[in-house]
Design an enzyme around this catalytic site. Structure first.
Site, mmCIF file in Angstrom:
data_model
loop_
_atom_site.group_PDB
_atom_site.id
_atom_site.type_symbol
_atom_site.label_atom_id
_atom_site.label_comp_id
_atom_site.label_asym_id
_atom_site.label_seq_id
_atom_site.Cartn_x
_atom_site.Cartn_y
_atom_site.Cartn_z
ATOM 1 C CG ASN A 15 121.039 28.067 19.196
ATOM 2 O OD1 ASN A 15 120.135 28.850 19.474
ATOM 3 N ND2 ASN A 15 121.272 26.963 19.888
ATOM 4 C CB ILE A 90 137.158 27.525 28.312
ATOM 5 C CG1 ILE A 90 136.126 26.556 28.886
ATOM 6 C CG2 ILE A 90 137.439 28.726 29.229
ATOM 7 C CD1 ILE A 90 136.117 26.393 30.354
ATOM 8 C CG ASN A 105 127.758 31.047 25.544
ATOM 9 O OD1 ASN A 105 127.819 30.356 24.519
ATOM 10 N ND2 ASN A 105 127.564 30.520 26.739
ATOM 11 C CG HIS A 107 124.425 28.076 29.601
ATOM 12 N ND1 HIS A 107 125.472 27.177 29.450
ATOM 13 C CD2 HIS A 107 123.735 27.660 30.695
ATOM 14 C CE1 HIS A 107 125.412 26.285 30.414
ATOM 15 N NE2 HIS A 107 124.370 26.556 31.184
ATOM 16 C CG ASP A 143 128.235 28.849 31.121
ATOM 17 O OD1 ASP A 143 128.536 29.260 29.991
ATOM 18 O OD2 ASP A 143 128.195 27.643 31.418
#
Ligand code: GAR
Length: 188
Positions: A15, A90, A105, A107, A143
């Site tokens: 990514n 985290i 973020n 996910h 998340d």
């Protein structure tokens, strides 16, 4: 003024590579790549792109102490926004309060389904027919932050967990750079 991004990685950094490739031709900057793992290939990708790569070890430190160190390094580089690209730690309020509404973020599931680890396996085991990836703001939950964008892929009868993971990753590589550009354009 051009937006300065930091990208945090813990692993291979495909990514990150998609973000680096997109940043090449844009009026914003990835200033810094940070990893909690010294052997993260993402650090090597950053060096190859001529971007500062920093290893901050997390072992033998409290979460708060690690986050405070991270904040110091990012602030010293004038970072505005933080992108988590496979960063497997985290973050505590020590970090989130230093970059309020500026931590994003990616996910590998269509949140709010399948938060946490092994999201692709969770989706495969659940037998869903549509899977995908989510780019979202990071908040104090797991998340749970507001969703910015999602990309969906079909699940085929012939899929196994690995082929599904690969298809999800390919949509991640499209959605994350798109959101980075939106941020740079002040659209997020
Ligand atoms: C990606 O699939 C990303 O969505 C996931 O880790 C992988 C990193 O791959 N992140 C999470 O699961 C965060 N909860 P990469 O290092 O090749 O970009």
């Amino acid at each position: 003024m051009s937006v300065r991004f930091a990208v945090l990685v813990s692993g291979s950094g495909t990514n990150l590579q998609a973000l680096l490739d997109a940043a090449g031709q844009a009026p914003f900057e990835i200033s810094l790549v940070v990893s909690n793992r010294e052997d993260a290939y993402g650090l090597e990708r950053a060096r190859r792109a001529g971007i500062r790569a920093v290893h901050i070890p997390h072992k033998c430190k409290s979460r708060g102490a690690f986050d405070a160190e991270l904040v110091e390094v990012l602030k010293s580089h004038g970072v505005d926004w933080v992108l988590l690209a496979g960063f497997m730690r985290i973050l505590t309020p020590v970090f989130l309060d230093a970059f309020p509404n500026r931590v994003v973020n990616i996910h590998p599931s269509l949140l709010p389904s399948f938060p946490g680890i092994n999201a692709q396996k969770q989706a495969f085991d659940a037998g869903v027919r549509v899977a995908g990836a989510t780019v979202h703001f990071v908040d104090a939950g797991m998340d749970t932050g507001p969703i910015i964008a999602q990309g969906a892929v079909a699940v085929h009868d012939s899929d196994d967990e690995e082929s599904l993971r690969t298809r999800i990753l390919s949509v991640e590589h499209r959605v994350f750079p798109m959101v980075m550009k939106w941020i740079a354009e002040g659209r997020v």
